[in-house]
Scaffold this motif. Structure first.
Motif, PDB file in Angstrom:
ATOM      1  N   GLU A 368     -15.096   2.886  -0.586  1.00 43.63           N
ATOM      2  CA  GLU A 368     -13.606   2.112  -1.034  1.00 43.63           C
ATOM      3  C   GLU A 368     -13.016   2.456   0.451  1.00 43.63           C
ATOM      4  OE1 GLU A 368     -10.080   2.783  -4.002  1.00 43.63           O
ATOM      5  OE2 GLU A 368     -12.022   3.361  -4.764  1.00 43.63           O
ATOM      6  N   PRO A 369     -12.046   1.319   0.615  1.00 46.61           N
ATOM      7  CA  PRO A 369     -11.169   1.426   1.981  1.00 46.61           C
ATOM      8  C   PRO A 369     -10.341   2.414   1.703  1.00 46.61           C
ATOM      9  CG  PRO A 369     -11.616  -0.895   1.133  1.00 46.61           C
ATOM     10  CD  PRO A 369     -12.221   0.070   0.177  1.00 46.61           C
ATOM     11  N   ALA A 370      -9.701   2.746   2.761  1.00 52.11           N
ATOM     12  CA  ALA A 370      -8.454   3.637   2.759  1.00 52.11           C
ATOM     13  C   ALA A 370      -7.193   3.079   1.937  1.00 52.11           C
ATOM     14  CB  ALA A 370      -7.976   4.174   4.029  1.00 52.11           C
ATOM     15  N   ALA A 371      -6.340   4.066   1.359  1.00 53.86           N
ATOM     16  CA  ALA A 371      -5.258   3.638   0.575  1.00 53.86           C
ATOM     17  C   ALA A 371      -4.434   2.918   1.485  1.00 53.86           C
ATOM     18  CB  ALA A 371      -4.637   4.670  -0.129  1.00 53.86           C
ATOM     19  N   HIS A 372      -3.753   1.656   0.800  1.00 54.83           N
ATOM     20  CA  HIS A 372      -2.776   0.872   1.576  1.00 54.83           C
ATOM     21  C   HIS A 372      -1.442   1.249   1.040  1.00 54.83           C
ATOM     22  CE1 HIS A 372      -6.068  -1.114   3.495  1.00 54.83           C
ATOM     23  NE2 HIS A 372      -6.502  -1.508   2.322  1.00 54.83           N
ATOM     24  N   LEU A 461       3.030   2.091 -13.474  1.00 53.02           N
ATOM     25  CA  LEU A 461       2.985   1.891 -12.047  1.00 53.02           C
ATOM     26  C   LEU A 461       1.436   2.277 -11.738  1.00 53.02           C
ATOM     27  CD1 LEU A 461       4.267   0.801  -9.519  1.00 53.02           C
ATOM     28  CD2 LEU A 461       5.147   2.976  -9.111  1.00 53.02           C
ATOM     29  N   LEU A 462       1.169   3.738 -11.883  1.00 55.28           N
ATOM     30  CA  LEU A 462      -0.101   4.105 -11.599  1.00 55.28           C
ATOM     31  C   LEU A 462      -1.144   3.476 -12.162  1.00 55.28           C
ATOM     32  CD1 LEU A 462       0.733   8.012 -11.930  1.00 55.28           C
ATOM     33  CD2 LEU A 462       0.422   6.768 -10.007  1.00 55.28           C
ATOM     34  N   THR A 463      -1.072   3.083 -13.365  1.00 48.05           N
ATOM     35  CA  THR A 463      -2.150   2.164 -14.168  1.00 48.05           C
ATOM     36  C   THR A 463      -2.247   0.792 -13.367  1.00 48.05           C
ATOM     37  OG1 THR A 463      -1.595   3.110 -16.178  1.00 48.05           O
ATOM     38  CG2 THR A 463      -2.882   1.078 -16.343  1.00 48.05           C
ATOM     39  N   ARG A 464      -1.170   0.244 -12.938  1.00 50.48           N
ATOM     40  CA  ARG A 464      -1.639  -1.092 -12.371  1.00 50.48           C
ATOM     41  C   ARG A 464      -1.868  -0.998 -11.068  1.00 50.48           C
ATOM     42  NH1 ARG A 464       1.454  -5.492 -14.485  1.00 50.48           N
ATOM     43  NH2 ARG A 464       0.213  -6.432 -13.003  1.00 50.48           N
ATOM     44  N   MET A 465      -1.346   0.246 -10.485  1.00 53.17           N
ATOM     45  CA  MET A 465      -1.887   0.598  -8.889  1.00 53.17           C
ATOM     46  C   MET A 465      -3.709   0.716  -8.888  1.00 53.17           C
ATOM     47  SD  MET A 465       1.035   3.028  -7.632  1.00 53.17           S
ATOM     48  CE  MET A 465       0.192   3.445  -5.926  1.00 53.17           C
ATOM     49  N   GLU A 466      -4.131   1.170 -10.269  1.00 51.34           N
ATOM     50  CA  GLU A 466      -5.529   1.404 -10.188  1.00 51.34           C
ATOM     51  C   GLU A 466      -6.121  -0.148 -10.575  1.00 51.34           C
ATOM     52  OE1 GLU A 466      -9.261   2.687 -10.099  1.00 51.34           O
ATOM     53  OE2 GLU A 466      -7.651   3.751  -9.291  1.00 51.34           O
ATOM     54  N   ILE A 475       5.226   0.467  -1.881  1.00 50.11           N
ATOM     55  CA  ILE A 475       6.033   1.072  -1.059  1.00 50.11           C
ATOM     56  C   ILE A 475       6.974   1.641  -1.653  1.00 50.11           C
ATOM     57  CG2 ILE A 475       7.137   1.201   1.315  1.00 50.11           C
ATOM     58  CD1 ILE A 475       5.407  -1.132   2.155  1.00 50.11           C
ATOM     59  N   VAL A 476       6.989   3.200  -1.706  1.00 52.14           N
ATOM     60  CA  VAL A 476       8.135   3.673  -2.286  1.00 52.14           C
ATOM     61  C   VAL A 476       9.091   4.337  -1.217  1.00 52.14           C
ATOM     62  CG1 VAL A 476       7.121   4.212  -4.556  1.00 52.14           C
ATOM     63  CG2 VAL A 476       6.594   5.815  -2.545  1.00 52.14           C
ATOM     64  N   ARG A 494       0.249  11.631  -5.886  1.00 52.69           N
ATOM     65  CA  ARG A 494      -0.247  12.344  -4.499  1.00 52.69           C
ATOM     66  C   ARG A 494      -1.539  11.565  -4.196  1.00 52.69           C
ATOM     67  NH1 ARG A 494       3.099  14.776  -1.030  1.00 52.69           N
ATOM     68  NH2 ARG A 494       4.644  16.069  -1.972  1.00 52.69           N
ATOM     69  N   ARG A 495      -2.294  11.365  -5.355  1.00 51.25           N
ATOM     70  CA  ARG A 495      -3.666  10.674  -5.094  1.00 51.25           C
ATOM     71  C   ARG A 495      -3.422   9.333  -4.456  1.00 51.25           C
ATOM     72  NH1 ARG A 495      -4.862  12.887 -10.159  1.00 51.25           N
ATOM     73  NH2 ARG A 495      -4.822  10.852 -10.958  1.00 51.25           N
ATOM     74  N   ARG A 496      -2.469   8.380  -4.846  1.00 51.38           N
ATOM     75  CA  ARG A 496      -2.266   7.134  -4.560  1.00 51.38           C
ATOM     76  C   ARG A 496      -1.616   7.030  -3.260  1.00 51.38           C
ATOM     77  NH1 ARG A 496      -3.321   7.644  -9.790  1.00 51.38           N
ATOM     78  NH2 ARG A 496      -4.670   6.074 -10.784  1.00 51.38           N
ATOM     79  N   PHE A 497      -0.595   8.018  -3.193  1.00 52.02           N
ATOM     80  CA  PHE A 497      -0.084   8.120  -1.733  1.00 52.02           C
ATOM     81  C   PHE A 497      -0.335   9.307  -1.000  1.00 52.02           C
ATOM     82  CE2 PHE A 497       3.028   5.842  -4.856  1.00 52.02           C
ATOM     83  CZ  PHE A 497       3.199   4.628  -3.995  1.00 52.02           C
ATOM     84  N   PRO A 498      -1.321   9.088  -0.026  1.00 51.68           N
ATOM     85  CA  PRO A 498      -1.834  10.307   0.711  1.00 51.68           C
ATOM     86  C   PRO A 498      -0.884  11.048   1.773  1.00 51.68           C
ATOM     87  CG  PRO A 498      -3.146   8.339   1.090  1.00 51.68           C
ATOM     88  CD  PRO A 498      -2.291   8.050  -0.098  1.00 51.68           C
ATOM     89  N   GLU A 499      -0.731  12.075   2.049  1.00 53.75           N
ATOM     90  CA  GLU A 499       0.174  12.517   3.066  1.00 53.75           C
ATOM     91  C   GLU A 499       0.025  11.696   4.489  1.00 53.75           C
ATOM     92  OE1 GLU A 499       3.154  14.625   4.377  1.00 53.75           O
ATOM     93  OE2 GLU A 499       2.209  14.632   2.449  1.00 53.75           O
TER      94      GLU A 499
END
Length: 863
Positions: A368-372, A461-466, A475-476, A494-499
Motif C-alpha cells: 500500500e502506498p505511503a499515507a497522503h 472521519l477515521l471511518t471515511r479515511m479508511e 489535512i488537519v 496517529r496511524r493515519r497521520f504519521p509523524e
C-alpha cells in the motif's frame, strides 16, 4: 456497440450483498446526464436501468408522481404480471418473441404505460434527434386510471416477490414524498421495505436531487409522515454517503462529451489546441460541475465560434487559474514568501509519490502506498490554507486525487448539537471533499470535546479515511501543542497521520511580514515617503519581537496596512494624490519605533538619586553604556539581558529592579518595562503538573517587562526529585529562551545561596549574563535612609536623634549579623518603634510637637 453503465454509477452497490433493501441515490449526478465509453448519452433513468440489469435484477419498474408505474423493457413488464410472478412460464418463449417485435416500436401494456427499449446505437453512429446529452424517448402517456394507492400496491407487491429479483426505482423522490395523495400507504410500505429481508434481495432505489444524505434526512424530517424512511436516511447518513452517491463527471467522461459535441454538435465545437486538450479537460473536471452544465457552456462556445482551450475557460470564469494550469503548481509554491522548510517537505513527498508510481508501473510495488494525509502546525496567517490548496493540485497532477479541490471545515462545521447530527454533518462535508482535500482548521477543537460530539466527528472521519482512502486526503491544522493533543485523542489518528507527515509552518520573519504589509498598500494604489517605510518596518520588527502564541502573521499585516490607510484618509481628508507619511503609523505601534534615548544623566537620574549603592550604580551605568554602544553600531539585534542581583535583604534590589524596567523601556529594549514581583509561593504548585502552568502564567504577566524573583534560591532547594521548585526552574529556563528580547528576568538573593540556584539548571548560568553586587549599607547611609523616610511622612530628625539612631542600627547589626535587614530594618522596625514612642510621649500633652522625633523616641540600643 453495447457497454455497461456509465463509470459514475459503477460505485453503486446495486446487488443484494450490501443488505440494504432501500437505497437513496443522491449527489450532483442524480439529476445529471452521462456519456459512456460507447459515446452514448443518456440521463439517470437509463443509467439506472442498465446498472440494475447488469447487477442481475430481472424486473426493473419505475415510478414517478406523474407517470405512476412504468417499465423500460418488455421483460420487466412481463415478469411483473401476477401469473409470471407466481412462476407460470408456459408462454415464456412466445412472449419473448412478441416482446422483441414490440421493443422496436413501443407499445402500451396492461398497466397503461408505454414501454420503450433504450436505444442501442451509439450517438456517433446516428444523426442525433436532440441535444447530445439526453436519454432515449420514454412514454409520455400517463397510466390510464391508475391511482397513487394502486401504484403503491403494485410496487409493494413487486418488492415482496421471492421468485425473482425485482428493483423499484422512484424518480424525483422529493416530489413524490411531498405531493403523493397516498402518503400514508407509501409511509407504511417504506417501513416494511426497510425492515424486509426477502430471499431474492429486492431493492427500492430512491433518486433524490440532494447533495448529501444529511440534506435528504432534513428534507424527509420536514415533510413529516415518513418516520421509517426518516430514520433510515439518518442511519445511512451516519454511515456515510457510500454507494448511494453519484458524483460529477471525471476527465474521461468530459473528454467524451467534448468529442461528442465536436463531431455531432450543431454547430460543432472546435478545439483550440490538441496538445493542451488533456490539460483543459483536467481543469474542467477539477471544477466539479455536472455534465449538463459543461454541455451548455461548450455549446455556447460553439455558437460563438470560439475554440475550446484553457485560456477561454479561465477568462469566462469557468475554471480558476490554479486549475487551468496557467502556472505550474510548483512555481506557485516556490513563489510563496518564506516557507522554505515547508517547500522542502513537499518536494520530498513529490519524489516519494513519483517513485511509487514508477515502481508500480514496472510491477515492482505491491504494498500500500505511503499515507497522503497531512498535519499542518503553526500560527494563523502562515500560509497553511494556501499550501493546502496547492497540495490538492499537486496530488491531482501526481494522480493521487482525481479533482484535487479544497473543502475547508472547522469543528463547528462538523459537530452537531444533538445525538446523531454530528455524524450526518461530518459525512456531508466529507462527501463534498471526495476526490479532493478536506482541510480542517483548528482541528484540536474536536479533541477538546472528544467525550462528546467531537469524538463522533473524529470517529466518522477515521471511518471515511479508511473507506475512501483512494478518494480523500485530509489535512488537519492548528497550533503545534494543541495538535499534539488532537492526535493523541484517538489511536487511529496517529496511524493515519504519521509523524513524517507533520509539517511545521514557522512564523514569517520581520522582513517578510513588512513586505506583505507594503505589498498590500501597493496593491491598493498607494504611495509613501521613505520615512513611512522606515517606521513601518521598525514597527513590524517590534510586533514580530513581541508576538504572542496566536500571532496572525500575514493576516495581521493585512490589518496593519488597512489601519495605515484609514489614518492616511483621515489625515489627508481623502486627498488621494498625497503619499502615506510616518504619521500614518498607528499610535499603538509607536512604542516599537526606535525611541529618542535620553542622555545618561536623565536616564540614570533616579538610580543616581538613591542613597549609597556605589557598586550597583557603576554596574548599571556600564551596562547602559554597553547597550547604547551596540545600538549605535547597529550590528544585529540588541535584546534586554537577564540579571542576577546578589546581596542581603534590604539593600535596594526591588527598587533597582523597577528602575531597570524603566531604563530598558527608554532604551527601546522592552515595550512596557513594568515589573512583576514574584517568588517561590507564586511559581511552585502543589501537585504534579501544577507548577509549569503557574510559572508560565507569571511569565506571561511579566511579558515585555521585568520578572523579579526575590529569594530565587528557594526554587532550588530539595534534591530528592519530589520538590516542584526544580520544575519551575526548568520551565523558567525554557521561557527565558523562547521569549528572548521580550522579557528580563532578575533573580535576587544572598550570594552563596544564589550559587546553588545557578547550579540547579545547567542553562541558568548562561542566561544570566549580568551580575550586580549589592553591598550592605553603612550605618551612616542607613541613618540617611531613616531621615528620608521620616521626611516623606513629615517628620524631623534633630542631630541628637540621628546620633542615637546610628547607635541603635550599629548595635542591631552586631546582634544580627546574618539576617540584618538594612533598609528593611529601618522601614519595618526602627521607624515604627519611633512612632510608637513618639505617640506615647505626646499622648497627654495636647500642645506637644508631634512632628519631631527626639532622642528618647529611639529605642535603647541592644534591646
Amino acid at each position: 456497440m453495447r457497454v455497461g453503465p456509465a463509470e459514475r454509477l459503477a460505485a453503486l452497490h446495486l446487488t443484494a450483498a450490501d443488505g440494504d433493501p432501500v437505497m437513496i441515490v443522491h449527489g450532483p449526478g442524480a439529476d445529471d446526464a452521462f456519456v459512456d465509453g460507447a459515446y452514448r448519452t443518456y440521463g439517470i433513468e437509463t443509467a439506472l436501468w442498465e446498472a440494475l440489469h447488469a447487477a442481475g435484477y430481472e424486473c426493473v419498474v419505475f415510478y414517478s408522481l406523474h407517470r405512476k408505474v412504468y417499465f423500460r423493457d418488455e421483460e420487466s413488464r412481463r415478469r411483473a404480471r401476477p401469473e409470471t410472478a407466481r412462476g407460470h412460464k408456459a408462454r415464456e418463449g412466445d412472449e419473448k418473441n412478441r416482446s422483441a417485435r414490440r421493443m422496436r416500436s413501443g407499445f402500451s401494456g396492461p398497466l397503461g404505460d408505454r414501454v420503450v427499449a433504450p436505444a442501442s446505437t451509439a450517438v456517433l453512429d446516428r444523426e442525433p434527434a436532440g441535444p447530445p446529452v439526453s436519454g432515449p424517448p420514454v412514454s409520455a402517456a400517463p397510466g390510464a386510471g391508475m391511482t397513487d394507492a394502486h401504484a403503491v400496491m403494485t410496487l409493494d407487491h413487486l418488492m415482496r416477490q421471492d421468485g425473482m429479483r425485482a428493483a423499484v426505482v422512484v424518480l424525483h423522490a422529493e416530489e413524490v414524498l411531498s405531493h403523493t395523495v397516498a402518503g400514508r400507504a407509501l409511509a407504511t410500505v417504506f417501513a416494511e421495505w426497510v425492515a424486509y429481508r426477502g430471499s431474492a434481495g429486492n431493492k427500492c432505489v430512491l433518486v433524490a436531487r440532494k447533495a448529501s444524505l444529511a440534506e435528504m434526512y432534513e428534507f424527509v424530517r420536514n415533510v413529516r409522515g415518513f418516520p421509517a424512511l426518516e430514520e433510515w436516511a439518518k442511519q445511512l447518513g451516519a454511515r456515510g454517503s457510500g454507494p448511494g452517491r453519484v458524483g460529477e463527471p471525471d476527465e474521461a467522461e468530459l473528454a467524451r462529451l467534448v468529442h461528442v459535441l465536436r463531431l455531432t454538435g450543431r454547430p460543432r465545437l472546435s478545439v483550440g489546441g490538441w496538445a493542451e486538450l488533456a490539460r483543459t479537460v483536467r481543469a474542467m473536471a477539477a471544477t466539479a460541475e455536472p455534465a449538463r452544465t459543461w454541455e451548455q457552456r461548450l455549446r455556447s462556445l460553439a455558437a460563438a465560434d470560439v475554440p475550446l482551450d484553457a485560456t477561454v475557460l479561465r477568462e469566462r470564469g469557468w475554471v480558476t487559474s490554479a486549475a487551468s494550469g496557467q502556472q505550474d503548481v510548483w512555481r506557485r509554491l516556490d513563489g510563496l514568501a518564506g516557507l522554505d522548510a515547508v517547500k522542502e517537505h513537499l518536494a520530498g513527498m513529490r519524489l516519494l509519490i513519483e517513485a511509487e508510481n514508477r515502481m508500480r508501473a514496472e510491477g515492482r510495488g505491491t504494498a500500500e502506498p505511503a499515507a497522503h494525509h497531512l498535519v499542518f502546525t503553526g500560527n494563523p496567517g502562515t500560509g497553511k490554507t494556501t499550501v493546502a490548496r496547492l497540495v490538492g493540485e499537486m496530488y491531482r497532477e501526481l494522480g493521487v486525487l482525481r479533482r484535487g479541490h479544497l473543502v475547508e471545515a472547522t469543528a463547528s462545521t462538523l459537530v452537531g448539537q444533538y445525538a446523531g447530527e454530528t455524524a450526518q454533518k461530518t459525512q456531508a462535508v466529507i462527501d463534498g471533499a471526495l476526490d479532493g482535500v478536506l482541510f480542517i482548521d483548528e482541528a484540536y477543537m474536536l479533541a477538546d470535546q472528544a467525550d462528546g460530539f467531537g469524538g463522533d466527528a473524529i470517529g466518522a472521519l477515521l471511518t471515511r479515511m479508511e473507506n475512501d482512502r483512494d478518494r480523500l486526503v485530509v489535512i488537519v491544522a492548528g497550533y503545534p501543542d494543541r495538535m499534539k493533543d488532537f492526535l493523541d485523542a484517538n489511536p487511529g489518528l496517529r496511524r493515519r497521520f504519521p509523524e513524517a507527515n507533520v509539517i511545521a509552518f514557522p512564523d514569517y520573519d520581520a522582513g517578510t511580514l513588512a513586505g506583505i504589509a507594503l505589498a498590500r498598500l501597493r496593491e491598493q494604489g498607494l504611495t509613501w515617503t521613505p520615512e513611512l517605510e522606515t517606521d513601518l518596518r521598525r514597527a513590524v520588527e517590534g510586533m514580530h519581537r513581541t508576538r504572542g502564541p496566536g500571532f496572525g502573521n500575514a493576516g495581521t499585516m493585512r490589518d496593519l496596512a488597512d489601519d495605515v490607510k484609514r489614518r492616511w484618509v483621515v489625515r489627508t481628508r481623502a486627498a488621494v494624490d498625497r503619499p502615506l507619511e510616518a504619521a500614518d503609523v498607528p499610535t499603538r505601534l509607536r512604542a516599537h519605533l526606535r525611541p529618542t534615548v535620553p542622555e545618561l544623566p536623565v536616564l540614570l537620574g533616579e538610580l543616581d538619586g538613591m542613597i549609597g549603592l556605589g557598586p550597583v550604580k557603576k554596574a548599571i551605568r556600564d551596562l547602559v553604556a554597553q547597550v547604547r554602544l551596540k545600538q549605535r553600531r547597529n550590528r544585529g539585534e540588541v535584546v534586554a539581558p537577564h540579571l542576577l542581583f546578589l546581596g542581603p535583604p534590604g539593600t535596594g534590589k526591588t527598587s533597582v529592579a523597577r528602575i531597570i524596567g524603566r531604563i530598558f523601556r527608554d532604551l527601546g529594549l522592552l515595550t512596557k518595562g513594568h515589573v512583576v514581583d514574584t517568588g517561590r509561593a507564586d511559581l511552585v504548585g502543589e501537585y504534579i503538573g501544577h507548577t509549569a502552568p503557574r510559572t508560565r502564567e507569571k511569565v506571561q504577566e511579566a511579558l515585555d517587562g521585568v520578572l523579579f524573583i526575590d529569594e530565587a534560591y528557594a526554587l532550588a532547594r530539595g534534591d530528592d526529585g519530589r520538590d516542584f521548585g526544580r520544575e519551575a526552574l526548568d520551565t523558567l529556563t525554557q521561557e527565558m529562551e523562547n521569549l528572548r528580547g521580550r522579557l528580563t528576568v532578575i533573580a535576587a538573593g544572598y550570594p552563596a545561596e544564589m550559587r546553588t540556584f545557578l547550579a540547579a539548571n545547567t542553562g541558568l548560568r548562561s542566561r544570566f549574563s549580568v551580575q550586580v553586587e549589592f553591598p550592605d549599607y553603612a550605618p551612616e547611609e542607613l541613618v540617611r535612609i531613616l531621615e528620608s523616610m521620616a521626611a516623606a511622612e513629615g517628620y524631623r530628625l534633630p542631630v541628637e536623634t540621628r546620633a542615637r539612631a546610628l547607635d541603635w542600627l550599629a548595635a542591631e547589626r552586631r546582634a544580627h549579623p546574618r539576617d540584618f535587614g538594612n533598609a528593611r530594618t529601618v522601614r519595618e522596625q526602627l521607624m515604627p518603634q519611633m512612632e510608637v514612642r513618639l505617640a506615647a510621649r505626646t499622648a497627654d500633652a495636647p500642645d506637644a510637637d508631634v512632628d519631631t522625633f527626639l532622642p528618647e523616641d529611639v529605642p535603647d540600643a541592644g534591646r
